[in-house]
Design a protein around this motif. Structure first.
Motif, short mmCIF file in Angstrom:
data_model
loop_
_atom_site.label_atom_id
_atom_site.label_comp_id
_atom_site.label_asym_id
_atom_site.label_seq_id
_atom_site.Cartn_x
_atom_site.Cartn_y
_atom_site.Cartn_z
N ARG A 231 -8.32 -2.94 -12.65
CA ARG A 231 -8.04 -3.27 -11.25
C ARG A 231 -8.98 -2.52 -10.30
NH1 ARG A 231 -4.66 -1.83 -7.07
NH2 ARG A 231 -3.81 -3.62 -5.92
N CYS A 232 -9.25 -1.24 -10.58
CA CYS A 232 -10.06 -0.46 -9.63
C CYS A 232 -11.32 0.12 -10.27
CB CYS A 232 -9.22 0.67 -9.03
SG CYS A 232 -8.80 2.00 -10.19
N CYS B 150 -5.45 3.82 -8.58
CA CYS B 150 -4.97 2.73 -7.71
C CYS B 150 -3.48 2.45 -7.86
CB CYS B 150 -5.76 1.45 -8.00
SG CYS B 150 -5.39 0.68 -9.59
N THR C 59 0.84 -1.21 0.00
CA THR C 59 0.00 0.00 0.00
C THR C 59 0.88 1.25 0.00
OG1 THR C 59 -1.76 -1.18 1.16
CG2 THR C 59 -1.82 1.23 1.25
N ARG D 118 2.37 1.76 -3.43
CA ARG D 118 1.41 2.33 -4.40
C ARG D 118 1.28 3.84 -4.19
NH1 ARG D 118 -1.34 -2.89 -3.48
NH2 ARG D 118 -1.09 -4.05 -5.43
N CYS E 281 -1.97 3.61 -13.11
CA CYS E 281 -3.34 4.09 -12.98
C CYS E 281 -3.33 5.24 -11.97
CB CYS E 281 -4.26 2.96 -12.49
SG CYS E 281 -5.90 3.55 -11.97
N HIS F 292 -11.46 2.63 -12.27
CA HIS F 292 -11.31 4.07 -12.54
C HIS F 292 -11.45 4.34 -14.04
CE1 HIS F 292 -9.82 8.17 -12.17
NE2 HIS F 292 -8.92 7.91 -13.12
#
Lengths: 746, 140
Positions: free
Chosen positions: B22-23, B79, A666, A669, B76, B25
């Motif tokens: 993946r998200c 995410c 996390t 990212r 992205c 968006h």
């Protein structure tokens, strides 16, 4: 002249045409014939057989027998051939229609011969069949190796034989095989030091080397006389003839059993089926364009950044592979690729990775157009050396594979498992010298067949599996090689840590290997890979590509003598040998992965490593358990697990800490978003109008394919000129002399 | 209908927008280069392909030369999924690697069912040599 006396004087043009047709100075290659890879029109007999419909069940039965005959021919050859590459499976056995269209090929071996072998057959039919001094008859065997007559590259030799039944030709059979030694400037038939086509050894257009099933002794003697290894040449000509006779016999038996028309119909129907199916599959793809580029980083003699650029489009049912924008060809370096070899690369990319279920056939390219700038590395001319054209056309394999996958990944149907780019460099050693059996030889180690596979869309790639240009081939038995040849593989086939394409699924890892002359007073090695400064093999959809890799050398020492004194100083990996330097007084150095032939004294160690297959997807999506498995198996280091995959390990047990790992990912990212820029901002700061200063750059820059950079100069693509590189030794001498003058003036 | 394009990209054919798989968006118009809708970072290749040999002693170390090679990473913007990597020469404009004809895509998918996941590999299709131009189905 008699006609002129009768008062029927021909015009100047007609007279010239008549004179020229009757007085061929040099027949030479047939560029018109080579340019057209589509299947030819049906012959009268084929039309007659197929016109009223085919007996599909009968044809399928014959097709199965044909496949068996070709695979049998493959096995016969690999078990009898002297060529090391042939033994390892770098060959193909093929069958053609009577007009020279490839119908089917052995399941194992080099796919490229499927895109090559038909052209010399067509050449013989067109130019020799009705030539009174040549002709074509049952029992003939022709042989050729010149890429400008349709061959792959000069070390590869294609031999072929017509098959007659009741006096009418019904087929051709052929063997394409990497023979290797051919009397070139460097042993083994290919190498970095080839500076002209005339350095590349014997150049055979199609010649008839056997008549009435017997080799012509004068020609055999000539061919043997043209090679460092007459034993190899003589023995392998016999093997080729024996294999072709064997396959011919199988075809004639089919004619006797089913009738010659059934064989003719089967051969033709097969390739028509493949052409129709390939066309249907192209139409299945979305229309659009994929752009891709791979940069070669060496001419084989010096570092250089050489662009190979592809725009691959689907439009109106055609697949257009456009390689314009690639670098100009090099006048005195052997990496240039005739467009026929680019065609080979495109076929390999399609057959190996996109449509592996289709029969191996040139008919797959029926819906394909290939474009390149004449005089570029993707469409080389006869004036330049081409024996290492793999440097370019292996990348055509990769770019074709990537393009079809980008266009087709979302399709509801795949014909093979989607897979990231396979490693695409011939990392191996070529040797030359006099063996412990007092035989002069020059050929290659089979390690080039140990290329790692790309990651699959749902699984990791295979480690050092097989080459990108062939299937089901071998890397050879080290012990058998050492019986024949005077070198020892001190390190053999050991996977190198962190040598893989990282991703959600990682590409296969490449192995390290080494050679050291043990027994010969006259021995040397060369190497011929690129990829020491710029990665040759990309990843897919967010995956990383192959690392780079050099040759490592430990010289001015006899490692065997050192190990006899103290075996404990040996290290089992090139990394440890090079970093720890256990042999006192030795010279340790690295070199780009292309090394011109040099003599190797006894005990001097040469070390290399395969690169890696490309990774698939984002590293942060990789299952932590798979990371831990790679770590346990030594495929990756702890640093890679932590810094790239963002895995947190329990310091006591070494096990993955799931919660901390999730937190670390996390955080990474968030860090990605913090360090990156929106595209427009990034492009404004990043994009340059020209290549970077100080980097020897060749080829177009960006989208403008009409302007080509060539080191210090530029040229227009429509006025392209070959690049002549200075001798690296002269460059080195000039630099040293300049330094000397500086010291002298002090 | 949403059409899968890559591991991390899909196109909503109704809105003609690129989306992150993946998200979810919405990245931007599908008739544009998808990369212009991402965030980009130029990575020193030595961070990914670390030198295995002592860089103070050897010219070639198993790490790419950063003067010759950079890795562009396209994320992205929502995410941070690593949508694409591009190995390129420093300063070379990112290539528009995937340009699809949206109208063609709409025509083709009008006759297909939407996929919730990539079809992947699977068994090769049953080839029927008797039927020219009508190969058997591939993945069920």
């Amino acid at each position: 002249m008699n006609e002129m006396h009768r008062g029927e004087l021909p015009g100047d043009d007609e007279l010239k045409a008549r004179f020229l047709s009757a007085n061929t100075l040099f027949l030479g290659p047939d560029t018109e014939l080579l340019a057209d890879h589509r299947i030819q029109a049906r012959s009268t007999r084929e039309e007659r057989v197929l016109r009223d419909g085919a007996d599909d069940h009968l044809f399928e039965e014959i097709r199965a027998s044909l496949q068996s005959a070709l695979d049998e021919g493959f096995e016969v050859t690999t078990n009898a051939i002297v060529s090391p590459a042939g033994k390892f499976g770098d060959m193909t056995v093929t069958v053609f229609t009577a007009n020279g269209d490839l119908s089917s090929a052995s399941l194992r071996g080099v796919i490229g011969f499927c895109a090559a072998s038909g052209f010399p057959i067509r050449y013989v039919i067109k130019h020799f069949e009705h030539e009174p001094t040549v002709g074509v008859r049952a029992g003939d065997m022709f042989i050729m190796n010149d890429p400008f007559y349709g061959g792959v590259h000069s070390p590869d030799q294609i031999s072929f034989m017509p098959v007659y039944h009741d006096g009418e030709r019904v087929a051709w059979v052929a063997i394409g095989l990497h023979e290797g030694e051919n009397g070139a400037r460097e042993p083994g038939g290919m190498g970095p030091a080839m500076e002209s086509p005339w350095d590349e050894g014997i150049k055979m257009p199609p010649i008839r080397v056997a008549e009435n099933y017997r080799l012509k002794f004068d020609l055999v003697n000539y061919l043997q006389n043209s090679s460092r290894d007459p034993r190899l040449v003589g023995a392998d000509l016999k093997v080729r003839l024996a294999t072709l006779r064997r396959v011919e016999a199988r075809l004639l038996a089919l004619c006797d059993t089913y009738g010659a028309n059934a064989l003719v119909g089967t051969l033709r129907q097969s390739l028509e089926y493949v052409a129709a199916e390939a066309t249907r599959r192209v139409r299945e793809l979305p229309e659009g364009t994929v752009r891709g580029q791979i940069f070669l980083d060496t001419t084989m003699r010096e570092d250089a950044l050489i662009r190979f650029y592809a725009r691959i489009s689907v439009r109106d049912g055609r697949l257009v592979c456009d390689f314009r924008g690639s670098s100009p060809q090099f006048m005195n370096r052997p990496i240039n690729a005739p467009i026929t070899s680019i065609r080979i690369g495109v076929l390999m990319g399609l057959v190996s990775f996109i449509w592996p279920d289709l029969p191996r056939s040139l008919a797959i390219l029926d819906p394909v157009d290939i474009l390149a700038t004449p005089g570029s590395v993707a469409d080389a001319t006869r004036e330049v050396p081409t024996c290492l054209n793999m440097q370019v056309f292996f990348k055509a394999i990769t770019l074709t594979q990537m393009a079809l996958l980008k266009l087709g990944f979302g399709l509801p149907r795949h014909y093979g498992n989607p897979i990231a780019p396979w490693f695409n460099q011939p990392v191996t050693f070529i040797y030359g010298g006099v063996t412990q059996h007092v035989e002069q030889v020059g050929n290659l180690c089979a390690d080039l067949n140990g290329m790692p596979g790309g990651a699959k869309w749902d699984a990791d790639g295979e480690h050092s599996m097989s080459p990108n240009f062939a299937a089901y081939v071998d890397t050879g038995e080290t012990e058998l090689v050492e019986e024949d040849l005077p070198f020892v593989q001190v390190i053999s086939k050991r996977l190198l840590t962190d040598n893989c394409g990282f991703g959600k699924f990682r590409g296969g890892a490449g192995y390290e290997f080494s050679v050291a002359n043990r027994y010969s007073d006259v021995w040397g090695f060369l190497a011929l890979a690129g990829g020491s400064k710029f990665s040759t093999t990309p990843g897919m959809f967010g995956g990383y590509g192959s690392p780079t890799y050099p040759i490592s050398m430990i010289k001015e020492v006899d490692v065997f003598a050192e190990l006899a004194r103290d075996a404990g100083i040996f290290r089992g990996s090139l990394v440890d040998l090079m970093n720890e330097r256990p042999f006192a007084g030795a010279s340790y150095r690295t070199h780009r992965a292309a090394l011109p032939f040099e003599m190797a004294r006894k005990g001097e160690l040469y070390l290399q490593s395969q690169g890696a297959g490309g990774g698939w997807g984002d590293v942060l999506d990789r299952d932590p358990a798979l990371v831990a498995k790679d770590l346990e198996e030594g495929i990756i280091s702890t640093a890679t697990a932590q810094d790239i995959y963002r895995i947190v390990l329990d310091p006591r047990t070494g096990a993955v800490d799931p919660q901390s790992t999730e937190a670390a990912r996390t955080a990474e990212r968030a860090a990605r978003l913090a360090r990156s820029l929106p595209y427009a901002e990034f492009a404004a700061a990043w994009n340059r109008d020209t290549p970077p200063a100080g980097v020897p750059y060749y080829g177009a820059w960006g989208e403008d394919v009409d302007t080509l950079y060539a080191g210090d100069t530029t040229m227009r693509a429509d006025a392209i000129q070959p690049i002549f590189m200075p001798d690296p030794r002269e460059v080195r001498i000039a630099a040293l002399e300049a330094r000397l003058r500086t010291y002298e003036s002090c | 209908m949403k059409v899968i394009v890559t591991e991390y990209l899909r196109i909503d054919l109704d809105t003609e927008q690129w989306e992150c798989r993946r998200c979810g968006h919405v990245l931007g118009p599908a008739r544009q280069n998808y990369k212009v809708h991402t965030r980009v970072y130029a990575r020193d290749p030595r961070e990914i392909h670390k030198p295995l040999l002592d860089a103070t002693r050897y010219e070639y170390t198993y790490a790419p030369d950063p003067a010759w090679c950079a890795i562009l990473e396209f994320y992205c913007p929502a995410c941070a999924a690593l949508i694409e990597t591009e190995y390129t020469v420093p300063g070379h404009p990112p290539i528009n690697d995937l340009e699809l004809d949206i109208d063609c895509l709409k025509r083709q998918w009008a006759e297909r069912e939407e996929l919730s996941a990539p079809a992947g590999g699977g068994l090769p299709p049953q080839v029927d040599h008797a039927c020219h131009g009508h190969a058997g189905s591939g993945r069920p």
